[in-house]
Design a protein around this motif. Structure first.
Motif, short mmCIF file in Angstrom:
data_model
loop_
_atom_site.label_atom_id
_atom_site.label_comp_id
_atom_site.label_asym_id
_atom_site.label_seq_id
_atom_site.Cartn_x
_atom_site.Cartn_y
_atom_site.Cartn_z
N THR A 14 6.00 -6.50 2.06
CA THR A 14 5.03 -5.33 1.94
C THR A 14 5.78 -4.06 2.45
O THR A 14 4.96 -3.08 2.64
N TRP A 71 -2.02 6.74 -2.97
CA TRP A 71 -1.49 5.90 -4.24
C TRP A 71 -0.27 5.93 -4.61
O TRP A 71 0.03 7.50 -5.01
N ARG A 127 3.63 5.48 -7.07
CA ARG A 127 4.10 4.61 -8.12
C ARG A 127 5.60 4.69 -8.05
O ARG A 127 6.49 5.75 -7.80
N GLN A 147 5.75 -0.14 -10.14
CA GLN A 147 4.77 -0.78 -9.27
C GLN A 147 3.76 0.12 -8.48
O GLN A 147 4.21 1.05 -7.89
N ARG A 175 1.36 0.97 -5.58
CA ARG A 175 0.84 0.41 -4.43
C ARG A 175 0.02 1.55 -3.60
O ARG A 175 0.16 2.81 -3.93
N ARG A 176 -0.72 1.22 -2.52
CA ARG A 176 -1.44 2.15 -1.60
C ARG A 176 -0.70 2.16 -0.48
O ARG A 176 -0.40 0.88 0.17
N LEU A 224 2.81 -1.02 2.62
CA LEU A 224 1.95 -1.13 1.39
C LEU A 224 0.90 -2.26 1.43
O LEU A 224 0.73 -3.41 2.16
N ASN A 225 -0.07 -2.10 0.61
CA ASN A 225 -1.19 -2.81 0.81
C ASN A 225 -1.08 -4.23 0.10
O ASN A 225 -1.88 -5.31 0.17
N ALA A 226 0.02 -4.23 -0.78
CA ALA A 226 0.45 -5.43 -1.45
C ALA A 226 1.84 -5.63 -1.54
O ALA A 226 2.76 -4.71 -1.41
N LEU A 262 5.62 -6.22 -2.93
CA LEU A 262 6.44 -5.96 -4.23
C LEU A 262 6.67 -7.01 -5.01
O LEU A 262 6.88 -8.11 -4.63
N THR A 263 6.36 -6.52 -6.44
CA THR A 263 6.57 -7.84 -7.14
C THR A 263 8.04 -8.07 -7.89
O THR A 263 8.51 -8.73 -8.76
#
Length: 770
Positions: free
Chosen positions: A668, A683, A685, A691, A693-694, A705-707, A709-710
């Motif tokens: 994150t 927010w 990009r 991706q 993210r917040r 980040l709130n989530a 990385l994919t």
């Protein structure tokens, strides 16, 4: 001759004989007989520690002093040995014993043939005569019984003899003049305390010292394990347990060969009305210095005492508390506790069961300042108050815990100052005020108030494997139900992991009716534990039914933010019902802390859903789905400028340029080249993988980040804002009037309709698409 004349004549004859030197002192006293001795005795106050009210004193208001008798012919100097060898004592004599330290006046009591020799106030001669000490004061001097106080002689037996003698008299006080009284406790050999017998010294110069190489011993003074020890006061003494010169002892709580190695100073397993004041325990080394330990015990007070703990020879880790009280109605106040670094002093004060007050004490260098524990009696009340104590260089400040499943109820902890040096102690936890971890039996914590305390931790920036999650300022994390808790107006600084922690680590138990208000929490969560979900200013866990978090100031003062969360009340940590979080102030130097709240958490609706912008469309700011945004600019284009807009897609307005970042898939964190334009809640990009993210935390060039990385971002990737989608409403002003078209042709009407469409598109009513 009548009787009156005979009496006068006899008096004149005696006077003449005395003047002529013909009557000896012995004959004169013999002629006085028992009546004369009685007058002498009553004028002095003949003891067993009791002062007599004589006729002389009653009439004249002044009692004859023993020293005055020394100038009289009927006072005979002697020694203790001399009295014991006296074969034919005279009832009218007063005998002055000249033995050093045992000086004093005795009289022969011919009516007593049974009282035993107690070595101090009653001496029995070889002929069976009883000589009784005439006591000038209300105290019985321990030296009368042979104690020397010279720092060399073993006074163990003499002290016991003095206590026994005063007990036989019905009670009183054994007095220890200035001196060092060597004692030799060994295994189950100790000095036994007695009901109604007090011990009194002259302060730190009246020393009771354990002899060199005394070996293993249970205690110096022992009370009772049967009928309660009652009505005892120990005052103005100093205990020296001499640990540096007792190399033949070994304290190890796992020993199996004997139980007599605890090295208490004072212990009683049954007690009632025991008071210890102005006593120095220096140095003290036992498992407890003072232990009054009974479920049925009551009324214990320890005040104005001093404790200096020095570790005895042993395994080096034995559990110890300076004061251990179990029973009802305790007071520990105005005491000072000190332990030098490395001495491993575990606890200063430990009280069990309740109706206790711990106040005004100073603790320096102990692992724990105060341990409070519920009892196991039928009366489940605790009613414990801990106020205005100062605890420094500690690892834990104040702990509250259950005994088995008995509840902890009615506890107030207020006005304490706690300073924790966790880096020095290097233990697996460091806590200011908390529920205790010595038991995980499910019980109930109810009616707890923690207010107006100051808790300051030593900063700790390097991770230790033994310290994972137990490092918080105020916390109730026991696997139990918790109800009716107020935590208010506390100052918590540098809590390594959590400022205020409510709820079980394992989500066991129900939390209800909790109020966390008006606290100041600074630099919580700076310790780099991998258990990051706990790194918060305020954290709620478990099943929570009713909690209010309001008016708190949560601040991170580091240049690069080190904490993670300001307030965490997440649906992933438990079930939250009727939880309100509002009106808290969160401050950092570089962008804030993550305010992570579950969907069910109630917040101030104006702050949450209503925002303001100076223009439409806004050029800066983050806007969330569902927000209502009011335009505050005074510039108005009549009929065109919207009053506000509704956010239909979350985003951050404006343009972000020149910012790139790298990150690892599954993490994150994002490392950026320049974080100066970024703010928490924005927010963004990430171009690689598109991706979105917040931003939830900024610390230097690390952006949390709130989530996760994919997609892996191994090479610097451009970062931009994700712009919000806005729908304007409430146009300000009026549309212009349209001319009369009643006589217009079709072409003219079509032209007018096209103009209307164009105007409506301009005003945003219609889409700009044809």
């Amino acid at each position: 001759m009548d009787e009156q004349s005979k009496s006068v004549d006899n008096g004149e004859d005696m006077k003449k004989q005395t003047v002529a030197g013909m009557v000896s002192r012995r004959k004169m006293l013999a002629s006085l007989g028992l009546a004369g001795a009685a007058v002498i005795g009553s004028s002095l106050g003949i003891a067993y520690g009791k002062e007599a009210n004589s006729v002389t004193e009653t009439v004249y208001g002044k009692k004859t002093k023993p020293k005055e008798l020394m100038d009289m012919d009927f006072c005979v100097p002697s020694t203790i040995a001399g009295l014991r060898a006296e074969g034919s004592p005279e009832a009218g004599f007063v005998y002055y014993v000249t033995d050093r330290g045992q000086e004093g006046f005795f009289y022969y009591d011919p009516a007593d043939t049974a009282t035993p020799d107690n070595l101090g106030t009653v001496l029995v001669s070889t002929s069976g005569a009883r000589f009784k000490r005439i006591v000038e004061t209300e105290y019985v001097n321990v030296k009368w019984f042979g104690a020397k106080g010279d720092g060399t002689t073993d006074d163990f037996k003499s002290i016991q003899d003095a206590i026994n003698a005063v007990f036989a008299m019905g009670g009183g006080t054994v007095f220890f003049p200035k001196g060092t009284y060597i004692v030799s406790p060994y295994l189950n050999k100790w000095i036994t305390l007695r009901n109604n017998v007090n011990l009194l010294g002259e302060g730190i110069s009246s020393v009771i010292k354990v002899k060199d190489n005394a070996g293993d011993y249970f205690t110096i003074f022992y009370g009772s394990s049967g009928a309660p020890l009652k009505n005892v006061r120990i005052s103005k003494l100093r205990f020296d347990q001499n640990p540096q010169n007792n190399q033949t002892c070994y304290i190890d709580l796992d020993r199996k060969d004997t139980v007599y190695f605890y090295q208490f100073c004072i212990i009683s397993y049954r007690y009632e009305n025991v008071f210890i004041d102005h006593v120095q325990f220096d140095p003290t080394c036992g498992v407890n210095s003072v232990s009054l330990n009974s479920d049925t015990g009551k009324l214990a007070s320890i005040t104005d005492c001093y404790f200096n703990f020095v570790m005895a020879r042993g395994n080096g880790t034995y559990d110890n508390s300076a004061i251990y009280l179990n029973g009802r109605n305790h007071t520990v106040s105005n005491c000072f506790f000190y332990a030098a670094p490395g001495q491993k002093a575990r606890g200063a004060i430990e009280t069990h069961m309740g109706q206790s007050v711990v106040s005004g004490n100073v603790v320096d260098g102990y692992y724990t300042g105060v341990n409070l524990q519920a009892g196991n009696a039928a009366d489940e009340r605790c009613d414990m108050t801990v106020v205005n104590n100062t605890i420094s260089n500690a690892n834990q400040g104040i702990q509250i815990g259950p005994y088995n499943a008995n509840p902890v109820k009615n506890v107030t902890i207020a006005g304490n100052t706690i300073s924790l040096t966790n880096k020095a102690h290097k233990r697996n936890l460091t806590i200011g005020i908390s529920s205790a971890a010595w038991s995980n039996v499910k019980t109930l914590f109810e009616n707890i108030t923690v207010a107006n305390n100051t808790i300051v931790f030593q900063e700790e920036f390097e991770f230790r494997t033994e310290l994972q999650s137990n490092a918080y300022g105020i916390g109730f994390t026991h696997d139990s139900d918790l109800s009716n808790v107020v935590i208010s107006n506390n100052v918590i600084k540098n809590a390594p992991i959590t400022g205020i922690f409510i709820g079980s680590f394992r989500n066991i138990g129900v939390v209800s009716n909790v109020q966390i208000t008006d606290n100041v929490i600074v630099n919580a969560g700076h310790y780099p534990t991998p258990a990051e979900s706990y790194r918060s200013g305020i954290l709620l866990r478990s099943t929570v039914n009713g909690a209010q978090i309001t008016g708190n100031l949560i601040s991170d003062t580091y240049d690069a933010c080190k904490g993670i969360y300001s307030i965490r009340a997440s649906d992933t940590d438990g079930t939250l019902t009727d939880v309100a979080v509002d009106d808290n102030l969160i401050r950092t130097k570089q962008g804030g802390l993550w305010l992570l709240l579950g969907q069910s958490v109630m917040t101030d609706p104006v702050r949450k859903f209503v925002k303001f912008a100076s223009a439409y469309p806004p050029v800066t700011g983050t806007f969330n789905l569902g927000d209502t945004v009011w335009v505050t600019s005074a510039a108005v284009t009549d009929g065109k400028t919207p009053a506000g807009f509704k956010v239909v897609a979350t985003g951050t307005a404006g343009t972000l340029s020149g910012v790139t970042g790298t990150g690892t898939v599954g993490k994150t964190a994002l490392t950026v080249n320049d974080a100066s334009s970024l703010r928490v809640e924005q927010w963004i990009r990430i171009a690689t993988g598109n991706q979105v993210r917040r931003v939830v935390r900024i610390s230097g060039n690390e952006v949390r980040l709130n989530a996760a990385l994919t997609v892996d971002v191994s090479a610097p990737s451009a970062i931009s804002y994700v712009n919000p989608v806005l729908k304007p409403f409430g146009r300000i002003g009026d549309l212009g009037a349209i001319a009369d078209t009643s006589s217009a042709t079709l072409s003219e009407l079509e032209s007018e309709v096209n103009k209307l469409k164009k105007a409506m598109r301009d005003f945003g009513i219609f889409s700009q698409n044809p």
